[in-house]
Structure formats: structure tokens, C-alpha cells
Design a protein around this motif. Sequence first.
Motif, short mmCIF file in Angstrom:
data_model
loop_
_atom_site.label_atom_id
_atom_site.label_comp_id
_atom_site.label_asym_id
_atom_site.label_seq_id
_atom_site.Cartn_x
_atom_site.Cartn_y
_atom_site.Cartn_z
N TYR A 80 45.41 32.45 27.47
CA TYR A 80 44.63 31.62 28.40
C TYR A 80 44.71 32.10 29.85
O TYR A 80 43.67 32.16 30.53
N PRO A 81 45.88 32.45 30.39
CA PRO A 81 45.90 32.92 31.79
C PRO A 81 45.02 34.15 32.02
O PRO A 81 44.42 34.29 33.10
N HIS A 82 44.94 35.03 31.04
CA HIS A 82 44.11 36.24 31.18
C HIS A 82 42.63 35.87 31.17
O HIS A 82 41.83 36.44 31.93
N ILE A 86 39.74 36.31 34.27
CA ILE A 86 38.40 36.88 34.15
C ILE A 86 37.37 35.92 34.72
O ILE A 86 36.45 36.31 35.45
N LEU A 87 37.52 34.63 34.40
CA LEU A 87 36.58 33.63 34.92
C LEU A 87 36.66 33.55 36.44
O LEU A 87 35.65 33.36 37.12
N SER A 88 37.87 33.70 36.99
CA SER A 88 38.05 33.67 38.45
C SER A 88 37.47 34.92 39.10
O SER A 88 36.93 34.86 40.21
N LYS A 89 37.58 36.05 38.41
CA LYS A 89 37.08 37.31 38.96
C LYS A 89 35.55 37.34 38.98
O LYS A 89 34.94 37.91 39.89
N PRO A 125 41.86 20.30 33.10
CA PRO A 125 43.24 19.94 33.47
C PRO A 125 44.10 19.57 32.27
O PRO A 125 45.27 19.96 32.19
N VAL A 126 43.53 18.83 31.33
CA VAL A 126 44.30 18.44 30.15
C VAL A 126 44.57 19.66 29.27
O VAL A 126 45.68 19.83 28.74
N LEU A 127 43.58 20.52 29.11
CA LEU A 127 43.78 21.75 28.34
C LEU A 127 44.95 22.54 28.89
O LEU A 127 45.85 22.97 28.14
N GLU A 128 44.97 22.75 30.19
CA GLU A 128 46.04 23.56 30.80
C GLU A 128 47.38 22.86 30.70
O GLU A 128 48.42 23.51 30.49
N ALA A 129 47.39 21.54 30.82
CA ALA A 129 48.64 20.79 30.73
C ALA A 129 49.24 20.86 29.33
O ALA A 129 50.45 21.07 29.17
N ASN A 202 43.89 42.31 22.86
CA ASN A 202 44.75 42.44 24.03
C ASN A 202 43.93 42.17 25.28
O ASN A 202 42.70 42.35 25.29
N PRO A 203 44.57 41.72 26.35
CA PRO A 203 43.83 41.30 27.55
C PRO A 203 42.97 42.39 28.16
O PRO A 203 41.86 42.11 28.64
N GLN A 204 43.45 43.63 28.16
CA GLN A 204 42.68 44.70 28.78
C GLN A 204 41.39 44.96 28.02
O GLN A 204 40.34 45.20 28.62
N ASP A 205 41.45 44.91 26.69
CA ASP A 205 40.24 45.12 25.91
C ASP A 205 39.24 43.99 26.12
O ASP A 205 38.02 44.21 26.13
N LEU A 206 39.73 42.77 26.30
CA LEU A 206 38.83 41.65 26.60
C LEU A 206 38.14 41.88 27.94
O LEU A 206 36.92 41.71 28.07
N LEU A 207 38.91 42.26 28.95
CA LEU A 207 38.33 42.54 30.26
C LEU A 207 37.33 43.68 30.18
O LEU A 207 36.24 43.62 30.76
#
Length: 219
Positions: A80-82, A86-89, A125-129, A202-207
Motif C-alpha cells: 500500500y505505501p508504494h 505512485i498516486l502522490s507522484k 482513512p479507515v483503510l489506512e488505519a 514488486n514495487p519497481q515493476d508496478l511503477l
Amino acid sequence: MNRRLLVISICVLSLIVFTVAAFLLRPANSPVPASVQTPIAAQDLATLVRFHSPVIGRLDAPITIVEFFDPSCEGCRAFYPHVKQILSKYPNDVRLVLRYVLFHEGSEQTVRMLEAARKQGLFQPVLEAILEAQPEWHDDPKVTAAWRAAVRVGLNEGRARTDIQEAAISALIKMDEADVNAVGIKGTPTFFVDGKRLAKLNPQDLLNAVEGALVLQRK
């Protein structure tokens, strides 16, 4: 063999040799042409995004990440953080669509909680919590720690406890289960970027997949 047939045979053989040589001599880090990538079968495209699916990001974003997601899955929690990065970028270009998968004990209860949170405008917020608190509740069929985490970020538990029984949530869960089977999801998380399944988890392949889709979209 007549001369014409001999010439044709030589041409065909030359073409085969050229094609094989071109593939073998392609640099190891060269991208695979889009025509060689295998998208999800055409009959399954409509099963990736449903009208009821929760979306994080702009609804009209041109690039769609679809994640088949189990809230009890440790891999989903780790990814999720990765995904959020991507969404923030690319806040104007990429959206995340979540499809629910119920492979673990407590998953259905937590999905119902997330849908109740969505009714209260508190889905993310609930998802992240609950993902942050996941180690405390993923073996608990009552997901007690998930409820505590959700309440800490503002969930009205009384309303939510009533809402989780709604027939609409049950119907949503059944539709996602049918799509999980139709698409052939065997593990979570499973990602699709604009309809193409991520081959390596892996995160890099997703990006890379997202950025490759953005390049194609901007041409």
C-alpha cells in the motif's frame, strides 16, 4: 524443385533467420514490444472495474491501477505505501480501483467495515488505519483491533455496525467474488495497469508499468 519455388523457399528461410537473430541479439534490458505483452483476455476487461468499486484518486484519471485486494493480506499491507507514492507522484493521471478478495479469516468482516466507512466518507482513512493495525487483528475473526483502529480515525461504530448488514454490501461482495473467479485470481495483491496484469510482484515493476502506460497515453 522449379526455380520460382526455390526463390520463395529461400526468402521464407531468410525471413525466419532474420527474425530469430533480431530477437536473440536484442539487448537484455530492452523493453518487450507492446505487441508481445499479453493483456487480459478481451472478455474479462469488463470484470476489472465495476461501478461499485472503491476508487482512490481522480475518477477521470487516464491510467487505472486495479488491485485485487484482501485487507487481511500482509502483502497488500506491504504494497500500500508504494501504491500511495505512485498516486502522490501522478495525482492527475493515476487512479486506484480496489476489488475485494476474501482469502483470509476476518476479511469479509473488514470489507464490510470498509464499505460502511465509505458511506461515512471515511474510506481511505479507515483503510489506512486498519492496514496499520493489521498485525493485531488478522487472526481474529471478530477483527476487534480493526474496529478500534477505524473508530480512532472517526468511524461512527454504531452506524457502521448497522450498515455492514446491508444487502447492497452482500451483493457487492458476491459480484467481486464472481469476478475474482472469472479473472482467475489466485493470490493477493494482484495488479492490473490499464488492463495488463503485472507479471512480477514488486514495487519497481508496478511503477514501471504505470510510467510506461503514461508514455503511451501521452503520445
